[in-house]
Design an enzyme around this catalytic site. Structure first.
Site, short mmCIF file in Angstrom:
data_model
loop_
_atom_site.label_atom_id
_atom_site.label_comp_id
_atom_site.label_asym_id
_atom_site.label_seq_id
_atom_site.Cartn_x
_atom_site.Cartn_y
_atom_site.Cartn_z
N ASP A 37 0.85 -1.19 0.00
CA ASP A 37 0.00 0.00 0.00
C ASP A 37 0.89 1.24 0.00
O ASP A 37 1.79 1.36 0.83
CB ASP A 37 -0.90 -0.01 1.24
CG ASP A 37 -2.02 1.02 1.15
OD1 ASP A 37 -2.31 1.48 0.03
OD2 ASP A 37 -2.59 1.35 2.20
N HIS A 39 -3.67 14.01 0.86
CA HIS A 39 -3.90 13.11 1.99
C HIS A 39 -2.70 13.13 2.94
O HIS A 39 -2.87 13.27 4.15
CB HIS A 39 -4.14 11.69 1.49
CG HIS A 39 -4.21 10.66 2.57
ND1 HIS A 39 -5.27 10.58 3.46
CD2 HIS A 39 -3.34 9.67 2.94
CE1 HIS A 39 -5.05 9.60 4.32
NE2 HIS A 39 -3.89 9.03 4.02
N GLU A 72 -10.34 3.86 3.90
CA GLU A 72 -9.50 4.65 3.01
C GLU A 72 -9.85 4.25 1.58
O GLU A 72 -9.72 3.08 1.21
CB GLU A 72 -8.00 4.41 3.29
CG GLU A 72 -7.57 4.95 4.65
CD GLU A 72 -6.06 4.94 4.87
OE1 GLU A 72 -5.36 4.17 4.17
OE2 GLU A 72 -5.59 5.70 5.74
N GLU A 123 -9.16 3.90 -2.16
CA GLU A 123 -7.92 3.81 -2.92
C GLU A 123 -8.15 3.08 -4.26
O GLU A 123 -9.16 2.41 -4.44
CB GLU A 123 -6.86 3.02 -2.12
CG GLU A 123 -6.69 3.54 -0.69
CD GLU A 123 -5.45 3.00 0.00
OE1 GLU A 123 -4.63 2.35 -0.67
OE2 GLU A 123 -5.33 3.23 1.21
N ASP A 134 -8.93 0.32 2.25
CA ASP A 134 -7.92 -0.05 3.25
C ASP A 134 -8.49 0.32 4.62
O ASP A 134 -8.20 1.37 5.18
CB ASP A 134 -6.62 0.71 2.95
CG ASP A 134 -5.57 0.52 4.04
OD1 ASP A 134 -5.61 -0.50 4.73
OD2 ASP A 134 -4.71 1.41 4.17
N ARG A 161 -7.68 3.44 13.60
CA ARG A 161 -6.78 4.56 13.86
C ARG A 161 -6.17 4.53 15.26
O ARG A 161 -5.03 4.97 15.44
CB ARG A 161 -7.54 5.89 13.67
CG ARG A 161 -8.09 6.12 12.28
CD ARG A 161 -7.02 6.14 11.23
NE ARG A 161 -7.57 6.43 9.90
CZ ARG A 161 -6.91 6.26 8.78
NH1 ARG A 161 -5.67 5.80 8.79
NH2 ARG A 161 -7.49 6.52 7.63
N GLN A 206 -3.51 1.81 15.19
CA GLN A 206 -2.44 2.31 14.31
C GLN A 206 -1.57 3.36 15.02
O GLN A 206 -0.34 3.32 14.95
CB GLN A 206 -3.09 2.90 13.05
CG GLN A 206 -2.11 3.44 12.02
CD GLN A 206 -2.82 4.15 10.85
OE1 GLN A 206 -4.05 4.19 10.80
NE2 GLN A 206 -2.06 4.69 9.93
N LYS A 234 -4.11 -2.20 10.27
CA LYS A 234 -4.51 -2.26 8.86
C LYS A 234 -4.78 -3.70 8.40
O LYS A 234 -5.49 -3.89 7.42
CB LYS A 234 -3.37 -1.71 7.99
CG LYS A 234 -3.00 -0.27 8.25
CD LYS A 234 -3.93 0.65 7.49
CE LYS A 234 -3.38 2.07 7.46
NZ LYS A 234 -4.24 2.93 6.63
N THR A 240 -8.89 -5.91 4.08
CA THR A 240 -8.80 -4.93 2.99
C THR A 240 -9.79 -5.38 1.93
O THR A 240 -9.72 -6.53 1.47
CB THR A 240 -7.38 -4.91 2.39
OG1 THR A 240 -6.43 -4.63 3.42
CG2 THR A 240 -7.27 -3.86 1.30
N GLU A 260 -9.86 12.43 7.75
CA GLU A 260 -9.74 13.75 7.12
C GLU A 260 -11.10 14.46 7.08
O GLU A 260 -11.20 15.64 7.41
CB GLU A 260 -9.20 13.61 5.70
CG GLU A 260 -7.77 13.12 5.61
CD GLU A 260 -7.42 12.77 4.18
OE1 GLU A 260 -6.90 13.62 3.45
OE2 GLU A 260 -7.68 11.61 3.78
CA CA Z 1 -3.90 3.14 2.89
#
Ligand code: CA
Length: 409
Positions: free
Chosen positions: A122, A129, A195, A197, A229, A233, A236, A249, A253, A354
């Protein structure tokens, strides 16, 4: 190659028209144990495993397992031939009688993980971002780290937990340091995120010790899919120093079930954003591999973001070159994802961290509920479209997942 509507009569604005032709793997409701390779066309799926037996016996062995694995490994010459032939079969009347009975209504199939994911990487290729994350986590420093504009930053993820769209995602448990706590504790993730992607699927392998140059992107990259993904948080934030993402993570996925060939994106290619930092030679591109793909992110059916892929700083050809510049080899079935796609506008952000600025400004849904983070029962879906020929748009399908409550300890 004709791009006429053909005998199928698919309306020009359908996301799976003749210019798309993405590949997937499916089982029919009455044959749940029999896997077949399918091609999405309009509201149907063409049974490519049987179609090649009838019309392309020399290649039929590539599709017999029902996954894309053998086809991915067959190389770019084969990919081009199969796509050209498919286009003829689905548009020229002469082939109608040979394959019409192999079209299965989309709602009657179960879509499977389309290929065996080999290695999963990834990246972190969106400047917007990366800047937002830097501002949130390191408010007193420069938002971008000194290396960011010199190389596409990435990490190795967990290939075995890549799941196909529709697979429920259980809220992970793990170790995290809650605000104000004296020490870490174990429990269900309190800050679950997504996320949005784009994923790139590697077809042809490369040899150990031989870097793959930016100019050989289309020789090795077969196609694209959508990627979510999922990110815990809190887990992480506690674990990532100094080696990067790990258990925050790797629990799941999600990928879309359809792999859209790179060849279908010829009308989507654009110049990447201008770069103000000189690149080392191996990252310098002669071709433009920016991609004009518009994402839409929905939470419980409500549109919450429209990230533009065209704003990505690093191209997929640069990511591939960087991933192999040390001589690391590619395997057929490798998947590398772009990193969260975020644009410059508030509505173009591809993650809740975000959109809700780390929980301080929660997203409010039209039903009045607030989402600093994902709740149990939430359904998150990512879709995307790209320019096709003649002003049409082609689709990449959907990457969707619902959140299940954590398993009690
Ligand atoms: Ca990611």
């Amino acid at each position: 190659m004709t791009q006429a509507a053909g005998w199928l009569g698919i309306r020009p604005d359908h996301q799976f028209g003749l210019a798309a032709l993405p590949y997937g793997s499916y089982t029919a409701a009455h044959h749940a144990e029999v896997y077949r390779v399918g091609v999405a066309i309009g509201d149907s799926v063409l049974d490519l495993t049987t179609a090649t037996d009838r019309l392309m016996p020399g290649r039929a062995h590539l599709f017999r397992s029902g996954s894309l694995d053998e086809f991915l490994a067959a190389g770019d010459g084969c990919w081009t031939q199969v796509r050209d032939d498919l286009t003829r079969w689905l548009s020229e009347d002469a082939f109608r009688s040979a394959i019409e009975d192999l079209l299965v209504p989309m709602q009657k199939v179960s879509l499977r993980l389309p290929f065996t994911v080999a290695d999963y990487v990834d990246f972190y290729a969106s400047e917007h971002h990366a800047t937002n994350i830097g501002r949130i986590f390191r408010p007193d420093s420069e938002p971008l780290t000194p290396n960011w504009k010199h190389l596409p930053i990435g990490y190795h993820g967990r290939a075995g937990t890549v799941v196909v769209s529709g697979t429920p995602v259980r809220r992970p448990c793990g170790q995290r340091l809650l605000p104000g706590a004296a020490g870490p504790e174990y429990g269900p993730c309190t800050r679950l995120d997504f996320e949005a992607e784009l994923g790139f699927v590697v077809g042809s392998h490369s040899h150990l010790g031989e870097p793959v140059s930016v100019g050989r992107f289309t020789e090795h990259a077969f196609g694209v899919c959508l990627v979510n993904d999922w990110s815990a948080r809190d887990i992480q934030a506690w674990e990532y120093v100094p080696l990067g993402p790990f258990l925050g993570k790797s629990f799941a996925t999600t990928v879309s079930p359809w792999v859209l060939p790179i060849a279908a994106l010829e009308h989507a290619r654009v110049r990447p954003p201008s770069r103000d930092t000189e690149l080392l030679g191996y990252l310098t591109e002669a071709e433009n591999w920016g991609l004009d793909i518009n994402f839409e992110v929905r939470l419980n059916g409500y549109l919450i973001a429209t990230p533009p892929y065209s704003s990505m700083y690093w191209s997929p050809a640069q990511m591939l070159a960087h991933m192999t510049v040390n001589g690391a080899s590619l395997r057929s079935g490798d998947l590398y994802a772009s990193g969260t796609v975020s644009g410059t506008e508030p509505g173009q952000l591809g993650s809740l961290i975000e959109l809700g600025w780390n929980g301080t400004a929660p997203v409010t849904l039209p039903d009045g509920s607030a989402r600093p983070w994902l709740q149990d029962g939430d359904e998150l879906s990512i879709t995307a479209t790209a320019p096709g020929p003649g002003g049409t748009r082609i689709g990449l399908g959907t990457a969707m997942g619902c959140i299940l409550p954590a398993t009690p300890a």
